[in-house]
Design a protein around this motif. Structure first.
Motif, PDB file in Angstrom:
ATOM      1  N   VAL A 180       0.833  -1.163  -0.011  1.00  0.00           N
ATOM      2  CA  VAL A 180       0.072   0.175  -0.068  1.00  0.00           C
ATOM      3  C   VAL A 180       0.880   1.095  -0.052  1.00  0.00           C
ATOM      4  N   ASN A 181       0.667   2.020  -0.884  1.00  0.00           N
ATOM      5  CA  ASN A 181       1.609   3.326  -1.128  1.00  0.00           C
ATOM      6  C   ASN A 181       2.825   2.869  -1.202  1.00  0.00           C
ATOM      7  N   ASN A 182       3.232   2.006  -1.785  1.00  0.00           N
ATOM      8  CA  ASN A 182       4.918   1.508  -1.950  1.00  0.00           C
ATOM      9  C   ASN A 182       5.413   1.090  -0.674  1.00  0.00           C
ATOM     10  N   VAL A 183       4.649   0.677   0.319  1.00  0.00           N
ATOM     11  CA  VAL A 183       4.821   0.229   1.500  1.00  0.00           C
ATOM     12  C   VAL A 183       4.407  -1.210   1.635  1.00  0.00           C
ATOM     13  N   LEU A 184       5.531  -2.372   1.932  1.00  0.00           N
ATOM     14  CA  LEU A 184       5.178  -3.823   2.055  1.00  0.00           C
ATOM     15  C   LEU A 184       4.414  -3.722   3.658  1.00  0.00           C
ATOM     16  N   THR A 185       3.049  -4.285   3.750  1.00  0.00           N
ATOM     17  CA  THR A 185       2.449  -4.302   4.774  1.00  0.00           C
ATOM     18  C   THR A 185       2.476  -5.658   5.745  1.00  0.00           C
ATOM     19  N   ASN A 186       2.746  -6.577   4.944  1.00  0.00           N
ATOM     20  CA  ASN A 186       2.960  -7.832   5.684  1.00  0.00           C
ATOM     21  C   ASN A 186       4.549  -8.059   5.584  1.00  0.00           C
ATOM     22  N   THR A 187       5.171  -7.809   6.741  1.00  0.00           N
ATOM     23  CA  THR A 187       6.664  -7.667   6.650  1.00  0.00           C
ATOM     24  C   THR A 187       7.034  -9.169   6.778  1.00  0.00           C
ATOM     25  N   GLN A 188       6.612  -9.987   7.650  1.00  0.00           N
ATOM     26  CA  GLN A 188       7.038 -11.234   8.072  1.00  0.00           C
ATOM     27  C   GLN A 188       7.023 -12.482   6.816  1.00  0.00           C
ATOM     28  N   TYR A 189       5.494 -12.649   6.580  1.00  0.00           N
ATOM     29  CA  TYR A 189       5.301 -13.801   5.704  1.00  0.00           C
ATOM     30  C   TYR A 189       4.221 -13.369   4.762  1.00  0.00           C
ATOM     31  N   PRO A 190       4.033 -14.016   3.540  1.00  0.00           N
ATOM     32  CA  PRO A 190       2.999 -13.479   2.646  1.00  0.00           C
ATOM     33  C   PRO A 190       1.542 -13.965   3.248  1.00  0.00           C
TER      34      PRO A 190
ATOM     35  N   GLN B 258     -12.772 -12.281  -3.427  1.00  0.00           N
ATOM     36  CA  GLN B 258     -13.639 -11.346  -2.743  1.00  0.00           C
ATOM     37  C   GLN B 258     -12.709 -10.061  -2.352  1.00  0.00           C
ATOM     38  N   PHE B 259     -11.638 -10.167  -1.622  1.00  0.00           N
ATOM     39  CA  PHE B 259     -10.827  -9.376  -1.202  1.00  0.00           C
ATOM     40  C   PHE B 259     -10.211  -8.495  -2.203  1.00  0.00           C
ATOM     41  N   TYR B 260      -9.905  -9.006  -3.327  1.00  0.00           N
ATOM     42  CA  TYR B 260      -9.540  -8.036  -4.510  1.00  0.00           C
ATOM     43  C   TYR B 260     -10.558  -7.169  -4.933  1.00  0.00           C
ATOM     44  N   LYS B 261     -11.731  -7.709  -5.135  1.00  0.00           N
ATOM     45  CA  LYS B 261     -13.024  -6.808  -5.461  1.00  0.00           C
ATOM     46  C   LYS B 261     -13.092  -5.687  -4.707  1.00  0.00           C
ATOM     47  N   VAL B 262     -13.003  -6.187  -3.186  1.00  0.00           N
ATOM     48  CA  VAL B 262     -13.376  -5.193  -2.141  1.00  0.00           C
ATOM     49  C   VAL B 262     -12.198  -3.818  -2.297  1.00  0.00           C
ATOM     50  N   LEU B 263     -11.231  -4.320  -2.268  1.00  0.00           N
ATOM     51  CA  LEU B 263      -9.779  -3.318  -2.567  1.00  0.00           C
ATOM     52  C   LEU B 263     -10.041  -2.574  -3.938  1.00  0.00           C
TER      53      LEU B 263
ATOM     54  N   ARG C 264     -11.248   3.040  -5.739  1.00  0.00           N
ATOM     55  CA  ARG C 264     -11.872   3.521  -6.880  1.00  0.00           C
ATOM     56  C   ARG C 264     -11.134   3.222  -8.204  1.00  0.00           C
ATOM     57  N   GLY C 265     -10.661   1.920  -8.180  1.00  0.00           N
ATOM     58  CA  GLY C 265     -10.123   1.553  -9.355  1.00  0.00           C
ATOM     59  C   GLY C 265      -8.718   1.769  -9.380  1.00  0.00           C
ATOM     60  N   LYS C 266      -8.011   2.256  -8.531  1.00  0.00           N
ATOM     61  CA  LYS C 266      -6.345   2.310  -8.618  1.00  0.00           C
ATOM     62  C   LYS C 266      -5.652   1.289  -7.814  1.00  0.00           C
ATOM     63  N   CYS C 267      -6.509   0.241  -7.510  1.00  0.00           N
ATOM     64  CA  CYS C 267      -5.863  -1.063  -6.970  1.00  0.00           C
ATOM     65  C   CYS C 267      -5.674  -1.947  -7.945  1.00  0.00           C
TER      66      CYS C 267
END
Length: 60
Positions: free
Chosen positions: A13-23, A33-38, A43-46
């Motif tokens: 998010v905003n060029n920052v990795l949010t999950n730093t330990q594991y995928p 479903q997660f992707y559709k919500v994001l 507004r189409g920027k994800c």
């Protein structure tokens, strides 16, 4: 990385990795479903991108 039942991915998010330990690991239907919500919330920027090396990554 995609298996038969699961998808493992990094969330950026905003060029920052949010999950730093594991995928993050999700079932394929939950991932879709997660992707559709994001996508809707951004507004189409994800976007979903795939690199030459797994996992699938999100950029917002």
């Amino acid at each position: 990385m995609e298996t038969r039942l699961y998808i493992h991915f990094n969330l950026i998010v905003n060029n920052v990795l949010t999950n730093t330990q594991y995928p993050i690991c999700m079932k394929k239907d939950e991932f879709d479903q997660f992707y559709k919500v994001l996508f809707k919330g951004s507004r189409g920027k994800c976007i979903r991108t795939y690199s030459q090396f797994p996992p699938a990554q999100f950029y917002k």
